[in-house]
Design a protein around this motif. Structure first.
Motif, PDB file in Angstrom:
ATOM      1  N   ASN A 149     -12.350 -19.323  26.610  1.00 28.62           N
ATOM      2  CA  ASN A 149     -12.956 -18.776  25.360  1.00 28.62           C
ATOM      3  C   ASN A 149     -12.317 -18.735  24.076  1.00 28.62           C
ATOM      4  O   ASN A 149     -11.171 -19.225  23.986  1.00 28.62           O
ATOM      5  N   LYS A 150     -13.008 -18.194  23.148  1.00 30.39           N
ATOM      6  CA  LYS A 150     -12.189 -18.435  21.727  1.00 30.39           C
ATOM      7  C   LYS A 150     -12.265 -16.784  21.109  1.00 30.39           C
ATOM      8  O   LYS A 150     -13.054 -16.099  21.175  1.00 30.39           O
ATOM      9  N   TYR A 151     -11.173 -16.890  20.342  1.00 35.06           N
ATOM     10  CA  TYR A 151     -11.209 -15.678  19.392  1.00 35.06           C
ATOM     11  C   TYR A 151     -11.001 -16.286  17.963  1.00 35.06           C
ATOM     12  O   TYR A 151     -10.422 -17.446  17.663  1.00 35.06           O
ATOM     13  N   PRO A 152     -11.512 -15.462  16.818  1.00 33.42           N
ATOM     14  CA  PRO A 152     -11.650 -16.117  15.586  1.00 33.42           C
ATOM     15  C   PRO A 152     -10.387 -16.258  14.810  1.00 33.42           C
ATOM     16  O   PRO A 152      -9.364 -15.362  15.288  1.00 33.42           O
ATOM     17  N   TYR A 153     -10.010 -17.141  14.162  1.00 34.38           N
ATOM     18  CA  TYR A 153      -8.620 -17.159  13.452  1.00 34.38           C
ATOM     19  C   TYR A 153      -8.864 -17.786  11.920  1.00 34.38           C
ATOM     20  O   TYR A 153      -7.789 -17.073  11.326  1.00 34.38           O
ATOM     21  N   VAL A 154      -9.924 -18.307  11.384  1.00 34.40           N
ATOM     22  CA  VAL A 154     -10.129 -18.443  10.275  1.00 34.40           C
ATOM     23  C   VAL A 154     -11.498 -18.167   9.532  1.00 34.40           C
ATOM     24  O   VAL A 154     -12.522 -18.167  10.368  1.00 34.40           O
TER      25      VAL A 154
END
Ligand code: LMR
Length: 396
Positions: free
Chosen positions: A146-151
């Motif tokens: 899964n992904k979490y936002p970073y930019v």
């Protein structure tokens, strides 16, 4: 049997090496794979490494297996390099185990297989974007990614977005963090942001897996370890994947380390025994030479001092090039647009260049970078900066 097997495109990062080699443009510039380059565009063997290798050649007495955890003398120097030289509470409590691995990539694969076998059902969360091979490695080990936002849309670190997403990660899942020199963006967390992440990780009982591939390339050997040490000292369990590929410039020797931090020595030994099985099933024993180089250097005060000086030189050169790149864009009125390059840290910059612009840079100017717009800043040089600036202006 093989008739139905389809050909797939090669790895997007490693593929750039071949494509660059084939390009006949005399002005071509390689900003692709993450290797350090000097002013002449070479990736030289560091002096400390050459001297260590001469000693190894002279003194080596055997090529026998070194065991699934690798050479204990390597572990002896990597643990304090990562967790702290003086009075690391984690090391004093014998909560940390080191397993020499074939590169940071090998350490990540060990971590992934360990999670898959010993912590089944846990999801893993990576930053968006992250090093593309994180996706490959964790998915290959059968872990749900899964992904979490970073930019954000302005190409800035989106810390509030990251924090809000991390607060929603299911309790007990694994979160992948980049210790420093975030790959691909170059945006690092500051100390206050690390503290905030620590609080959420603790609240939600998450398991941090910290990828530490660029120690020494951001602010310094000790400074870059801030987040790693904060997590290891304040949490019962942390996984760290360390690499010596970049900071010792021994890319092809495949020299990494999986560090498992557990609640106490007893649990560490249990975990360690499982990691040995994972290593055995993957490749049995790690290659010895790279670890022997690192060990030889860090066990010698004299070689260690030479190495630290060389590493500082590489870091300073990259940071100077970051500022000079922005300055080179000033005549084109693009300095403000790419100002982030001077603020980012490590080998990479998420430039904000769009895939179509990256394609034009490659096709029209022989400038190679990852299509995400990631540039290896170490590929800049005072010679190629005017050409790069002109080309970037042309595709803007
Ligand atoms: C990179 O991201 O360029 C490096 O980590 C090399 C690699 O293996 O991809």
């Amino acid at each position: 049997m093989f008739e139905h097997i389809e050909r797939v495109p090669g790895d997007a990062i490693l593929g750039l090496i071949e494509a660059f080699k084939k390009d006949t443009n005399p002005q071509k510039v390689d900003l692709g794979v993450g290797v350090y380059k000097d002013a002449q565009g070479n990736t030289p063997v560091m002096r400390a490494v050459k001297e260590a290798e001469a000693l190894l050649l002279k003194n080596e007495t055997t090529k026998t297996y070194i065991g699934s955890h690798g050479d204990p003398r390597y572990a002896e120097v990597v643990l304090p390099m990562v967790l702290g030289q003086q009075g690391s509470a984690v090391l004093e409590a014998k909560r940390a185990s080191a397993t020499q691995a074939p590169g940071g990539t090998g350490a990540l694969r060990l971590a992934a297989d360990f999670i898959s076998a010993q912590l089944p059902g846990k999801g893993i969360w990576v930053s968006d974007p992250t090093w593309p091979n994180h996706h490959g490695i964790f998915t290959a080990a059968g872990i749900k990614l899964n992904k979490y936002p970073y930019v954000d849309a302005e190409n800035r670190l989106d810390f509030s977005g990251m924090l809000a997403a991390v607060q929603q990660i299911p309790a007990g899942d694994v979160i992948v963090l980049h210790a420093c020199c975030h790959n691909p963006t170059g945006f690092d967390l500051d100390r206050d942001q690390w503290q905030q992440i620590l609080e959420v990780v603790r609240e939600r009982n998450l398991l941090p897996l910290i990828d530490f591939a660029y120690q020494g390339f951001g602010e310094g050997l000790e400074e870059d370890a801030y987040g790693v040490r904060l997590m290891a000292e304040n949490l019962d369990e942390v996984i760290i994947t360390s690499s010596c590929s970049k900071n010792f410039g021994i890319y092809c020797e495949r020299t990494g380390c999986l560090i498992m931090v557990a609640k106490n020595q007893e649990q560490m030994e249990n975990v360690r025994s499982q990691v040995a099985i994972v290593a055995r099933e993957n490749y049995s024993n790690p290659p010895a030479h790279g670890g022997a180089i690192v060990s030889e250097i860090l066990h010698s005060a004299e070689l260690a001092a030479i190495w630290r000086e060389e590493l500082t030189e590489m870091r300073d050169r990259i940071n100077t090039l970051r500022r000079d790149f922005v300055a080179a864009l000033k005549p084109y009125g693009l300095d403000a647009k790419y100002a982030c390059v001077a603020e980012q840290r490590g080998m990479f910059s998420y430039t904000g260049l769009e895939p179509q612009q990256v394609d034009r840079l490659r096709d029209e100017f022989g400038i190679y970078m990852v299509r995400s717009g990631r540039a290896n800043v170490a590929g800049f040089s005072h010679e190629n900066l005017p050409y790069l600036a002109k080309a970037i202006a042309a595709v803007n």
